[in-house]
Design a protein around this motif. Structure first.
Motif, PDB file in Angstrom:
ATOM      1  N   UNK A  51       0.808  -1.228   0.000  1.00  0.00           N
ATOM      2  CA  UNK A  51       0.000   0.000   0.000  1.00  0.00           C
ATOM      3  C   UNK A  51       0.840   1.276   0.000  1.00  0.00           C
ATOM      4  N   UNK A  52       1.936   1.301   0.767  1.00  0.00           N
ATOM      5  CA  UNK A  52       2.777   2.492   0.801  1.00  0.00           C
ATOM      6  C   UNK A  52       3.439   2.734  -0.546  1.00  0.00           C
ATOM      7  N   UNK A  53       3.968   1.668  -1.148  1.00  0.00           N
ATOM      8  CA  UNK A  53       4.584   1.795  -2.472  1.00  0.00           C
ATOM      9  C   UNK A  53       3.553   2.210  -3.513  1.00  0.00           C
ATOM     10  N   UNK A  54       2.390   1.586  -3.485  1.00  0.00           N
ATOM     11  CA  UNK A  54       1.347   1.910  -4.462  1.00  0.00           C
ATOM     12  C   UNK A  54       0.873   3.353  -4.294  1.00  0.00           C
ATOM     13  N   UNK A  62       0.620   8.593  -6.582  1.00  0.00           N
ATOM     14  CA  UNK A  62       0.802  10.029  -6.417  1.00  0.00           C
ATOM     15  C   UNK A  62       1.730  10.591  -7.489  1.00  0.00           C
ATOM     16  N   UNK A  63       2.778   9.824  -7.846  1.00  0.00           N
ATOM     17  CA  UNK A  63       3.688  10.277  -8.890  1.00  0.00           C
ATOM     18  C   UNK A  63       3.017  10.370 -10.248  1.00  0.00           C
ATOM     19  N   UNK A  64       2.186   9.378 -10.576  1.00  0.00           N
ATOM     20  CA  UNK A  64       1.489   9.405 -11.867  1.00  0.00           C
ATOM     21  C   UNK A  64       0.428  10.500 -11.918  1.00  0.00           C
ATOM     22  N   UNK A  65      -0.122  10.849 -10.759  1.00  0.00           N
ATOM     23  CA  UNK A  65      -1.149  11.895 -10.749  1.00  0.00           C
ATOM     24  C   UNK A  65      -0.553  13.290 -10.796  1.00  0.00           C
ATOM     25  N   UNK A  99      16.468  -2.100  15.130  1.00  0.00           N
ATOM     26  CA  UNK A  99      16.284  -0.663  14.923  1.00  0.00           C
ATOM     27  C   UNK A  99      16.706  -0.244  13.515  1.00  0.00           C
ATOM     28  N   UNK A 100      17.814  -0.810  13.026  1.00  0.00           N
ATOM     29  CA  UNK A 100      18.310  -0.435  11.701  1.00  0.00           C
ATOM     30  C   UNK A 100      17.335  -0.869  10.613  1.00  0.00           C
ATOM     31  N   UNK A 101      16.780  -2.066  10.728  1.00  0.00           N
ATOM     32  CA  UNK A 101      15.848  -2.545   9.711  1.00  0.00           C
ATOM     33  C   UNK A 101      14.571  -1.712   9.689  1.00  0.00           C
ATOM     34  N   UNK A 102      14.122  -1.254  10.846  1.00  0.00           N
ATOM     35  CA  UNK A 102      12.968  -0.353  10.871  1.00  0.00           C
ATOM     36  C   UNK A 102      13.290   0.947  10.156  1.00  0.00           C
ATOM     37  N   UNK A 103      14.491   1.465  10.394  1.00  0.00           N
ATOM     38  CA  UNK A 103      14.898   2.709   9.738  1.00  0.00           C
ATOM     39  C   UNK A 103      15.075   2.509   8.234  1.00  0.00           C
ATOM     40  N   UNK A 104      15.678   1.396   7.824  1.00  0.00           N
ATOM     41  CA  UNK A 104      15.903   1.131   6.398  1.00  0.00           C
ATOM     42  C   UNK A 104      14.580   0.974   5.662  1.00  0.00           C
ATOM     43  N   UNK A 105      13.644   0.230   6.240  1.00  0.00           N
ATOM     44  CA  UNK A 105      12.334   0.040   5.604  1.00  0.00           C
ATOM     45  C   UNK A 105      11.650   1.382   5.389  1.00  0.00           C
ATOM     46  N   UNK A 106      11.627   2.211   6.437  1.00  0.00           N
ATOM     47  CA  UNK A 106      10.957   3.507   6.330  1.00  0.00           C
ATOM     48  C   UNK A 106      11.707   4.444   5.395  1.00  0.00           C
ATOM     49  N   UNK A 107      13.040   4.382   5.428  1.00  0.00           N
ATOM     50  CA  UNK A 107      13.824   5.252   4.551  1.00  0.00           C
ATOM     51  C   UNK A 107      13.603   4.918   3.084  1.00  0.00           C
ATOM     52  N   UNK A 108      13.508   3.637   2.758  1.00  0.00           N
ATOM     53  CA  UNK A 108      13.267   3.251   1.368  1.00  0.00           C
ATOM     54  C   UNK A 108      11.875   3.681   0.908  1.00  0.00           C
ATOM     55  N   UNK A 109      10.879   3.550   1.777  1.00  0.00           N
ATOM     56  CA  UNK A 109       9.550   4.080   1.442  1.00  0.00           C
ATOM     57  C   UNK A 109       9.623   5.588   1.215  1.00  0.00           C
ATOM     58  N   UNK A 110      10.406   6.268   2.042  1.00  0.00           N
ATOM     59  CA  UNK A 110      10.578   7.713   1.882  1.00  0.00           C
ATOM     60  C   UNK A 110      11.264   8.051   0.561  1.00  0.00           C
ATOM     61  N   UNK A 111      12.227   7.236   0.151  1.00  0.00           N
ATOM     62  CA  UNK A 111      12.901   7.472  -1.135  1.00  0.00           C
ATOM     63  C   UNK A 111      11.953   7.231  -2.312  1.00  0.00           C
ATOM     64  N   UNK A 112      11.124   6.193  -2.211  1.00  0.00           N
ATOM     65  CA  UNK A 112      10.122   5.967  -3.263  1.00  0.00           C
ATOM     66  C   UNK A 112       9.166   7.134  -3.345  1.00  0.00           C
ATOM     67  N   UNK A 113       8.807   7.687  -2.191  1.00  0.00           N
ATOM     68  CA  UNK A 113       7.928   8.843  -2.184  1.00  0.00           C
ATOM     69  C   UNK A 113       8.609  10.051  -2.801  1.00  0.00           C
ATOM     70  N   UNK A 114       9.881  10.225  -2.491  1.00  0.00           N
ATOM     71  CA  UNK A 114      10.629  11.362  -3.028  1.00  0.00           C
ATOM     72  C   UNK A 114      10.737  11.276  -4.554  1.00  0.00           C
ATOM     73  N   UNK A 115      10.884  10.081  -5.090  1.00  0.00           N
ATOM     74  CA  UNK A 115      10.975   9.933  -6.541  1.00  0.00           C
ATOM     75  C   UNK A 115       9.657  10.235  -7.255  1.00  0.00           C
ATOM     76  N   UNK A 116       8.563  10.249  -6.511  1.00  0.00           N
ATOM     77  CA  UNK A 116       7.247  10.437  -7.136  1.00  0.00           C
ATOM     78  C   UNK A 116       6.547  11.722  -6.712  1.00  0.00           C
ATOM     79  N   UNK A 117       7.260  12.601  -6.019  1.00  0.00           N
ATOM     80  CA  UNK A 117       6.656  13.873  -5.627  1.00  0.00           C
ATOM     81  C   UNK A 117       7.524  15.041  -6.087  1.00  0.00           C
TER      82      UNK A 117
END
Length: 226
Positions: free
Chosen positions: A107-110, A115-118, A208-226
């Motif tokens: 859901x987060x990736x989608x 949002x990027x396509x819109x 802790x690192x895996x939680x940060x990495x997961x969220x950071x990658x979602x944030x990077x996907x968001x950055x590429x589409x906004x």
């Protein structure tokens, strides 16, 4: 041995009903809140960590991307607390289940991709075909970029599942070796127990690192589409 090794990854049930939902809802209850004007040190430290994390993740985003800040902060807190609680003895870690991680990642990736396509469809489509691509390679590159886009949520989920599962298995194996050696050779038991303590510290860091990495990658996907 195999049954005991993987028993901690079986979803628990209560009277035949799955208890995973209750376990997933439990970590937010451990986050302290304050009703007073002056907060204690625990609340102040928690607020400082949240501000520091959100500042690092949101620094690269524009105004539209920063609307996701509450969701991303909630995500990293949830994954971190779930991973840490899973290190307790006889506990269940929901993030070892690929289905749950996919339920968070897809859901987060989608949402980010939609949002990027819109908002900027030209830039979104430009990612499928790099500039200066030779004409004969255009169909192949479009297929490759499409596959790489669709595989992003799977990579997110598999990365989190593999790292948490591997750590739990290794701790279980070393703990079993410590118990087996305790009646055979005491010096060897002390050495293995020391390794187990160091591995536990490492697993806390990994959680802790895996939680940060997961969220950071979602944030990077968001950055590429906004």
């Amino acid at each position: 041995m195999n049954e005991n090794l993987f028993a901690s990854f079986i979803a628990p049930t209560i009277l035949g009903l799955p208890a995973a939902v209750l376990i997933i809802l439990f970590p937010p209850l451990l986050i302290p809140t304050s009703k007073y004007l002056i907060n204690n040190r625990l609340i102040i430290t928690q607020q400082w960590l949240i501000k520091l994390t959100s500042k690092q993740m949101m620094a690269m985003h524009n105004t539209k991307g920063r609307t996701w800040s509450l969701m991303l902060v909630s995500l990293i807190i949830f994954i971190a607390t779930t991973n840490l609680l899973g290190l307790l003895p006889h506990s269940f870690t929901p993030t070892t289940q690929l289905s749950m991680n996919l339920a968070m990642a897809i859901p987060l990736w989608a949402g980010a991709v939609i949002m990027g396509f819109r908002s900027k469809i030209k830039n979104a489509l430009a990612h499928f075909l790099p500039q200066g691509t030779p004409t004969p390679l255009i169909p192949m590159l479009v297929i490759i970029e499409t596959i790489s886009l669709l595989i992003q949520p799977m990579a997110l989920a598999v990365r989190l599942t593999a790292n948490i599962t591997a750590g739990h298995l290794l701790m279980h194996l070393i703990g079993s070796a410590t118990l087996a050696m305790s009646t055979i050779n005491l010096p060897s038991t002390l050495i293995i127990f020391t390794i187990l303590i160091l591995l536990t510290i490492l697993e806390i860091a990994v959680a802790l690192i895996q939680a940060y990495v997961f969220t950071l990658l979602v944030s990077l996907y968001l950055h590429d589409n906004t």
